[in-house]
Scaffold this motif. Structure first.
Motif, mmCIF file in Angstrom:
data_model
loop_
_atom_site.group_PDB
_atom_site.id
_atom_site.type_symbol
_atom_site.label_atom_id
_atom_site.label_comp_id
_atom_site.label_asym_id
_atom_site.label_seq_id
_atom_site.Cartn_x
_atom_site.Cartn_y
_atom_site.Cartn_z
ATOM 1 N N CYS A 227 -17.811 -114.281 29.986
ATOM 2 C CA CYS A 227 -17.088 -114.370 28.708
ATOM 3 C C CYS A 227 -18.061 -114.332 27.529
ATOM 4 O O CYS A 227 -17.874 -113.576 26.575
ATOM 5 N N ILE A 231 -18.498 -111.609 24.454
ATOM 6 C CA ILE A 231 -18.277 -111.959 23.044
ATOM 7 C C ILE A 231 -19.552 -111.738 22.225
ATOM 8 O O ILE A 231 -19.496 -111.425 21.026
ATOM 9 N N LYS A 237 -12.264 -110.509 21.249
ATOM 10 C CA LYS A 237 -11.484 -111.680 21.649
ATOM 11 C C LYS A 237 -11.623 -111.847 23.151
ATOM 12 O O LYS A 237 -11.475 -110.868 23.893
ATOM 13 N N VAL A 238 -11.941 -113.059 23.618
ATOM 14 C CA VAL A 238 -12.043 -113.326 25.052
ATOM 15 C C VAL A 238 -11.244 -114.586 25.358
ATOM 16 O O VAL A 238 -11.478 -115.635 24.741
ATOM 17 N N THR A 257 -15.455 -118.211 21.796
ATOM 18 C CA THR A 257 -15.958 -117.677 20.525
ATOM 19 C C THR A 257 -17.471 -117.871 20.443
ATOM 20 O O THR A 257 -18.056 -118.608 21.244
#
Lengths: 258, 258
Positions: A227, A231, A237-238, A257
């Motif tokens: 993730c 990012i 967006k994850v 984020t």
């Protein structure tokens, strides 16, 4: 730039016919360009048992020998991938199944041997999105299984979470990419036994803290590393959670984020 | 119109690693748009034995039950299709593997039950070339296994020769199509034991005569029916022979004409 949704589903959906059917119906109805990445589930292990192919382990890690690679290719690229494609078509979604060899879309190298030889396992080095972009523009939905290739004729077993994040990174040159990891929980949980204890946001600051407190451990670590990798490489967006996060505006899930 | 070559290879090449390797190298070097269709070979039978799935027969005909369909899907769409694709990529040919479900490219109906229920066997009703044309224009080579679908979520086992002829007919709206059936002989033979006795041309006139004299019989009959079906439906050229017919201007082979 247009938004592209990349959605990864794992064994908990793949292994449950009703859940898979329901998910694919919802997925087919998602508007806009989208890519599906699916894991393998338990079918490969079951087939290995039926064929008397034993699971090879070294220092507690699974090894992909030739027999295992053949089984994975049959189950992931054959049975599961075609079952997903045929069900998407029945729901009006024009899907095409992909391994990383198809369209030369995901190039990997056989993992270098340090202390462990993992066998035919591939670490992704490059994603080619040209052919995939042609298809997305023609309203086609690519469906990826977790197999890559080395451009020299060798298929390689590759983690499905990694495939999803590498595709997301590759596509972020031409799309605003949203990456969704669907699994059996509502997100990353503060208390692993309480599905309502979702941590709604994880960023580079609280991530280390969550690791130190062992709230994030084991299998969640590589998932979250994927993730953060995405990012940090321009994926917009994850998210991690149940598939409902895609369809239900009231769903809880975790957003990653910077 | 541009020329499109559709080439079908059978078990004699699929089952022989060296022959397959050599063929794919030559195939990759063919200029212009092209489509490959591959049969199944002996691997499905071998896997069925390993899995203790017995071959179902009714009145001497093979029946595709659910277990057999699963095996075919794993072997044809998984193992063989990905092996072909990965080898073509290694030879610089940008291939993508297809079943008829992928891109909704080949729609079939489950064969109606008359005296025999063949199980999950599909008779082709429609070929959709839109998505395939997009790929051919992007210099991608589709590689088809012998599986179709019914648009209602069911995969169906379909004869590879039929898939090749139906694709050829479907593409003849947008291309001048040449259809090549590669097998182990130099063509249709006057004397089955003499590979130099190739009948260089078969047309609708001498075809009946060759059937009556039993020079064409058994497995050659459905193959030739597929050839005539194609040539009657605007396919420009239909040939039967060894793969050499594609690469060697001195090769003998059989051409089917009206």
């Amino acid at each position: 730039m247009q938004t592209l949704k990349i959605i990864k589903i794992g064994g908990n959906i793949i292994d449950n016919d009703a859940a898979l059917h329901a998910f694919l119906k919802d997925f087919a109805s998602l508007q806009g360009p989208k890519v599906l990445v699916h894991g393998g589930g338990k079918l490969a292990t079951k087939l290995a048992q039926q064929m008397n192919v034993e699971v090879k382990m070294t220092e507690g890690r699974r090894i992909t020998d030739q027999d295992t690679l053949d089984i994975i290719t049959m189950v992931y690229a054959g049975k599961i991938n075609k079952d997903v494609v045929v069900k998407l078509q029945a729901n009006g979604c024009n899907a095409i199944g992909f391994s990383g060899a198809d369209g030369n879309s995901i190039v990997s190298v056989k993992r270098p041997v340090k202390t462990i030889d993992y066998g035919f396992v591939g670490d992704v080095v490059h994603v080619n999105t040209e052919t995939l972009n042609v298809l997305l523009n023609a309203n086609v939905t690519p469906v990826f299984c977790a197999i890559t290739h080395d451009e020299n004729g060798q298929l390689l077993n590759t983690n499905a979470d990694t495939i999803a994040s590498e595709l997301a990174i590759g596509f972020s040159k031409t799309f605003e990419v949203e990456l969704y990891y669907c699994f059996e929980k509502n997100g990353v949980l503060q208390d692993v036994n309480d599905d309502n204890s979702v941590i709604s946001q994880i960023n580079t600051k609280n991530y280390q803290d969550l690791i130190e407190k062992k709230i994030i451990s084991d299998g969640m670590l590589p998932k979250l590393n994927n993730c953060f990798h995405a990012i940090q490489k321009n994926v917009k967006k994850v998210c991690i959670g149940k598939p409902e996060m895609l369809f239900d505006t009231n769903a809880n899930f975790t957003t990653i984020t910077l």
